[in-house]
Enzyme design. Structure first.
Site, PDB file in Angstrom:
ATOM      1  N   ARG A 226      25.636  86.799 -25.660  1.00  0.00           N
ATOM      2  CA  ARG A 226      26.657  86.851 -24.608  1.00  0.00           C
ATOM      3  C   ARG A 226      26.175  87.694 -23.434  1.00  0.00           C
ATOM      4  O   ARG A 226      25.857  87.183 -22.370  1.00  0.00           O
ATOM      5  CB  ARG A 226      27.969  87.407 -25.167  1.00  0.00           C
ATOM      6  CG  ARG A 226      29.197  87.147 -24.281  1.00  0.00           C
ATOM      7  CD  ARG A 226      29.331  88.082 -23.091  1.00  0.00           C
ATOM      8  NE  ARG A 226      29.461  89.482 -23.456  1.00  0.00           N
ATOM      9  CZ  ARG A 226      29.544  90.477 -22.580  1.00  0.00           C
ATOM     10  NH1 ARG A 226      29.499  90.212 -21.275  1.00  0.00           N
ATOM     11  NH2 ARG A 226      29.615  91.733 -22.974  1.00  0.00           N
ATOM     12  N   ASP A 227      26.093  88.988 -23.618  1.00  0.00           N
ATOM     13  CA  ASP A 227      25.731  89.884 -22.525  1.00  0.00           C
ATOM     14  C   ASP A 227      24.302  89.638 -22.052  1.00  0.00           C
ATOM     15  O   ASP A 227      23.988  89.819 -20.875  1.00  0.00           O
ATOM     16  CB  ASP A 227      25.903  91.336 -22.990  1.00  0.00           C
ATOM     17  CG  ASP A 227      25.994  92.314 -21.839  1.00  0.00           C
ATOM     18  OD1 ASP A 227      25.802  91.902 -20.683  1.00  0.00           O
ATOM     19  OD2 ASP A 227      26.246  93.506 -22.090  1.00  0.00           O
TER      20      ASP A 227
ATOM     21  N   HIS B 164      27.791 101.393 -25.689  1.00  0.00           N
ATOM     22  CA  HIS B 164      27.097 100.266 -25.059  1.00  0.00           C
ATOM     23  C   HIS B 164      26.302 100.817 -23.879  1.00  0.00           C
ATOM     24  O   HIS B 164      26.870 101.128 -22.825  1.00  0.00           O
ATOM     25  CB  HIS B 164      28.131  99.243 -24.585  1.00  0.00           C
ATOM     26  CG  HIS B 164      27.549  98.027 -23.930  1.00  0.00           C
ATOM     27  ND1 HIS B 164      27.452  96.811 -24.563  1.00  0.00           N
ATOM     28  CD2 HIS B 164      27.039  97.840 -22.684  1.00  0.00           C
ATOM     29  CE1 HIS B 164      26.916  95.923 -23.733  1.00  0.00           C
ATOM     30  NE2 HIS B 164      26.652  96.527 -22.579  1.00  0.00           N
TER      31      HIS B 164
ATOM     32  N   HIS C  15      22.932 100.759 -21.114  1.00  0.00           N
ATOM     33  CA  HIS C  15      21.922  99.988 -20.380  1.00  0.00           C
ATOM     34  C   HIS C  15      20.750 100.910 -20.075  1.00  0.00           C
ATOM     35  O   HIS C  15      20.907 102.124 -19.997  1.00  0.00           O
ATOM     36  CB  HIS C  15      22.509  99.423 -19.089  1.00  0.00           C
ATOM     37  CG  HIS C  15      23.411  98.255 -19.315  1.00  0.00           C
ATOM     38  ND1 HIS C  15      23.219  97.030 -18.717  1.00  0.00           N
ATOM     39  CD2 HIS C  15      24.519  98.118 -20.079  1.00  0.00           C
ATOM     40  CE1 HIS C  15      24.161  96.191 -19.107  1.00  0.00           C
ATOM     41  NE2 HIS C  15      24.970  96.829 -19.932  1.00  0.00           N
TER      42      HIS C  15
ATOM     43  N   CYS D  46      25.311  93.351 -16.040  1.00  0.00           N
ATOM     44  CA  CYS D  46      26.599  92.906 -15.521  1.00  0.00           C
ATOM     45  C   CYS D  46      26.396  92.184 -14.189  1.00  0.00           C
ATOM     46  O   CYS D  46      25.831  92.757 -13.257  1.00  0.00           O
ATOM     47  CB  CYS D  46      27.537  94.096 -15.338  1.00  0.00           C
ATOM     48  SG  CYS D  46      29.125  93.683 -14.593  1.00  0.00           S
TER      49      CYS D  46
ATOM     50  N   ASN E 130      20.403  95.500 -21.085  1.00  0.00           N
ATOM     51  CA  ASN E 130      20.908  96.362 -22.141  1.00  0.00           C
ATOM     52  C   ASN E 130      19.747  97.085 -22.813  1.00  0.00           C
ATOM     53  O   ASN E 130      18.583  96.703 -22.670  1.00  0.00           O
ATOM     54  CB  ASN E 130      21.624  95.510 -23.196  1.00  0.00           C
ATOM     55  CG  ASN E 130      22.827  94.796 -22.639  1.00  0.00           C
ATOM     56  OD1 ASN E 130      23.895  95.374 -22.519  1.00  0.00           O
ATOM     57  ND2 ASN E 130      22.665  93.532 -22.300  1.00  0.00           N
TER      58      ASN E 130
END
Length: 314
Positions: free
Chosen positions: A17-18, A210, A212, A243, A252
């Site tokens: 997903r991300d 979470h 980055h 993002c 990430n």
């Protein structure tokens, strides 16, 4: 303060997903499914498999239903869907997602850029999502505090605001809470301080970090959060992601780099690193470019090389 006494660091995979959401090259549905199935075999307990957002907003993930229908669901693995609103939640529930991940930014400005609504409106939407999810027995809920460590528009975020949002999530009936460093603005001392504060209100078993690696502090921040008592961390295979609504955001933290660090330090993860590295090495062909992860390029410390012939003759 509620702490998890376990030494295990739990890695939750978010690349499908991300990781894929900002890729310019379209990744075919069957390739997404194969990637998720490969990750399922590596030992993860939670995989963010897709999102149910407007195809106009995130065209790279417009095949969410087909992906969730096509994956081979491994026993013990929770397959997560990111949902932005009630419509997205309804689609995710119809696709049999095991967990819904909601997102609101601590920054009002970023929330309007990312979600196209105020924080107040986001919370109102969450209440309706919680209501319809509670009607689907067994479906879990997680809510993310985006820009928890800093916003590219507003700068530093008041820590009390982040704590308050995390507390509000729990009061609304959301079990899991994620603190997201959306654009990689966190530093280890800040992480240690904020995680310690949030753990006064959220059990370690329900808290995810979470991070980055935008400014090269991703792994350092993992260790700082782990030292403060956090045990759950999102990461993306190959260091993919970022993002699309956050200027300057890069990938990430890299899953195999995190797992390798833990292996070297004797911190258990339950992840098969060798299998993970092999899967990561397929990513450049999948997305059409090199990926940031380091361990897939360099190999593990135990992957020794042949002695050069000229050394043998000395």
């Amino acid at each position: 303060m509620t702490r998890d006494d376990s030494e295990q660091l739990i890695v939750q995979e978010v690349a499908p997903r991300d990781g894929l959401q900002i890729e310019a090259k379209w990744v075919e549905t069957q390739d997404k499914i194969a990637l998720i199935d490969g990750l399922s075999a590596c030992g993860f307990t939670r995989i963010e498999a897709g999102s149910f957002v407007s195809p106009k907003a995130i065209p790279a993930l417009r095949d969410g239903e087909a992906v969730f229908q096509g994956i081979a669901r491994a026993p013990g693995v929770i397959y997560v869907a990111l949902v932005p609103n009630v419509k997205g939640a309804q689609r995710a529930l119809a696709a049999c997602a095991d967990e819904l991940n909601l997102v609101m930014s601590a920054s009002e400005t970023h929330n309007r850029a990312n979600m196209r609504m105020s924080c107040e409106s986001s919370l109102a939407g969450f209440a309706e999502i919680i209501r319809i999810t509670n009607e689907s027995r067994g479906v879990k809920l997680n809510a993310t505090v985006a820009t928890a460590f800093g916003c590219p528009f507003e700068g530093r975020i008041d820590e009390e605001r982040v704590v308050s949002i995390a507390r509000t999530y729990r009061e609304m009936g959301v079990e899991g809470v994620t603190l997201a460093d959306t654009t990689g603005m966190a530093n280890p001392r800040q992480v240690e301080r904020l995680v310690s504060r949030v753990l006064e209100h959220v059990p370690a078993a329900s808290l995810t970090l979470h991070f980055h690696d935008t400014r090269g502090l991703g792994l350092a921040n993992v260790l700082a959060a782990y030292g403060a008592g956090a045990r759950r961390f999102d990461a993306a295979l190959g260091g993919l992601g970022g993002c699309p609504f956050a200027p300057g955001a890069s990938g990430n933290i890299c899953t195999e780099d995190v797992v390798n660090m833990c292996d070297e330090m004797g911190i258990p993860t339950g992840i098969d690193l060798q299998r993970l590295i092999a899967l990561s090495r397929t990513l450049p062909a999948l997305v059409g470019h090199e990926v940031p992860g380091q361990v897939a390029k360099a190999g593990r410390n135990c992957d020794l090389h042949p002695v050069p012939d000229y050394v043998r003759t000395i």
